[in-house]
Design an enzyme around this catalytic site. Structure first.
Site, short mmCIF file in Angstrom:
data_model
loop_
_atom_site.label_atom_id
_atom_site.label_comp_id
_atom_site.label_asym_id
_atom_site.label_seq_id
_atom_site.Cartn_x
_atom_site.Cartn_y
_atom_site.Cartn_z
N GLN A 202 -96.64 0.04 -34.98
CA GLN A 202 -96.21 -1.01 -34.05
C GLN A 202 -97.42 -1.40 -33.20
O GLN A 202 -97.87 -0.63 -32.35
CB GLN A 202 -95.07 -0.52 -33.18
CG GLN A 202 -93.90 0.03 -34.00
CD GLN A 202 -93.12 -1.05 -34.73
OE1 GLN A 202 -92.42 -1.84 -34.12
NE2 GLN A 202 -93.24 -1.08 -36.04
N ALA A 243 -85.05 -3.59 -28.45
CA ALA A 243 -85.90 -3.24 -29.58
C ALA A 243 -87.12 -4.16 -29.67
O ALA A 243 -87.28 -5.11 -28.90
CB ALA A 243 -85.10 -3.29 -30.87
N HIS A 244 -87.97 -3.87 -30.64
CA HIS A 244 -89.25 -4.57 -30.76
C HIS A 244 -89.08 -6.07 -31.04
O HIS A 244 -88.13 -6.50 -31.68
CB HIS A 244 -90.14 -3.92 -31.82
CG HIS A 244 -89.57 -3.86 -33.20
ND1 HIS A 244 -90.13 -3.10 -34.19
CD2 HIS A 244 -88.49 -4.46 -33.77
CE1 HIS A 244 -89.44 -3.24 -35.30
NE2 HIS A 244 -88.44 -4.07 -35.07
N ASN A 245 -90.02 -6.83 -30.50
CA ASN A 245 -90.15 -8.28 -30.73
C ASN A 245 -89.08 -9.11 -30.04
O ASN A 245 -89.02 -10.33 -30.28
CB ASN A 245 -90.13 -8.63 -32.22
CG ASN A 245 -91.25 -7.97 -33.00
OD1 ASN A 245 -92.23 -7.52 -32.43
ND2 ASN A 245 -91.09 -7.90 -34.30
N SER A 263 -86.24 -8.51 -32.68
CA SER A 263 -86.51 -9.94 -32.92
C SER A 263 -85.38 -10.85 -32.48
O SER A 263 -85.19 -11.93 -33.06
CB SER A 263 -86.86 -10.18 -34.39
OG SER A 263 -87.99 -9.42 -34.77
#
EC number: 2.3.1.191
Length: 337
Positions: A202, A243-245, A263
């Site tokens: 990441q 979470a990521h993004n 995302s």
């Protein structure tokens, strides 16, 4: 775009044959380019390696400027003429191996408050660890036993509670982070490899804008390559997972135990009730509301209120709930007869 040098070291570049040997792939088209970084198809340049993991991104593959692409054999004809090609049965796992070889997170080396803090108005409580290259603005406080990672930037008049971890993050002014929160840990990214799942590095950051509040034991993961962004004056309760993004707008309210998958894009002024959940890659429009316990598995238009699992517009949800209740009541009456 290269991963932020404050948080990641970029290692020695690799030739195409070296990349193929590292990833177990087959060189179909070579070149003299030395690959210095990994990147997604859309942002890769001539010194980057990208990958195709899903045919829905064939358009991005055809348009990419990547110096090298890793892809399945059936997609070779779609690759741009100028790119070197490595064929792999597991392109994302091969890209992950390339990322490990080309980029490394900066290690934590503790330094003194004098090297990190803007002036003497910054309070650093007992047991806190400050990483080299970090910067903490005037009037901020770092709670006991918290860890501020290398390169982290914290603005002015911030309040970081005890036992907080902040890594790979840029934080604005007047931000409150309550006890036990975790900012900037690796997002949950895995790819299928030849011997099973492998972690995908990441390489993004967390961006926290001015006036944000982050509740106790909340986790906000750094981006996989792009950034995870929390907009100005958004308020996040305890035990929330982002979470990521994810990109979250301004003035949002997110109640406890909400989980937002990777995302997701959320507009300004959105409200979440407790224990709401959102699936990955969905969009929630400006001013929308998500009821407590709802499970969002579709985009929500601006201004709408959704409830239930799977979530749907609240009037539809209530109509269906009433209908089901009536049907159940009629069945009980027939049984009693």
């Amino acid at each position: 775009m290269t991963p932020d040098a404050r948080f990641f070291d970029t290692l020695s570049p690799l030739g195409i044959d070296d990349l193929a040997a590292l990833t177990g792939g087959e060189v179909v088209r070579t070149s003299d380019v030395r690959i210095a970084r990994v990147a997604p198809l859309a942002t890769a340049d001539g010194r980057a390696v990208a990958f195709l993991g899903d045919r829905k991104f064939l358009g991005a593959l055809q348009a990419t400027s990547a110096g090298c692409v890793i892809l399945p054999r059936e997609a070779v004809d779609a690759a741009p003429a100028g790119a070197a090609i490595i064929v792999s049965r597991t392109p994302q796992a091969a890209w992950a191996a390339s990322a490990v070889a080309l980029h490394r997170p900066v290690g934590l080396t503790a330094t003194s408050a004098a090297d990190v803090c803007e002036d003497d108005s910054v309070v650093v409580e007992s047991g806190a660890i400050l990483g080299r290259g970090a910067r903490i603005g005037r009037g901020s406080r770092i709670g006991a036993n918290s860890v501020i990672g290398p390169g982290v930037q914290i603005g002015r008049d911030c309040d970081v509670g005890p036992n907080v971890t902040v890594r790979f993050a840029l934080i604005g002014d007047r931000v409150k982070i309550y006890a036990g929160a975790r900012l900037g840990e690796a997002g949950f990214g895995a790819a299928g490899g030849a011997t099973g799942p492998v972690d995908v590095p990441q390489l993004g950051r967390v961006i926290i804008q001015d006036g944000v509040t982050i509740g106790a034991n909340t986790c906000i993961d750094r981006g996989a390559f792009d950034d995870t962004v929390i907009g100005e004056n958004t308020k996040i309760d305890n035990l929330v997972m982002i979470a990521h993004n994810c990109v979250i707008g301004r003035n949002c309210l997110i109640a406890g135990q909400t989980g937002i998958s990777g995302s997701v894009t959320i507009g300004d002024g959105v409200m979440f009730g407790g224990q709401a959940g959102v699936g990955d890659h969905f969009r929630i429009g400006v001013g929308a509301r998500v009821a407590a316990g709802a499970g969002v598995l579709a985009d929500i238009p601006a201004g709408e209120t959704w409830s239930g699992y799977p979530a749907k517009p609240i009037r539809q949800f209530l109509r269906e709930t009433v209908w089901v209740s009536k049907q159940a009541g009629r069945k009980r009456e027939r049984t009693d007869d």
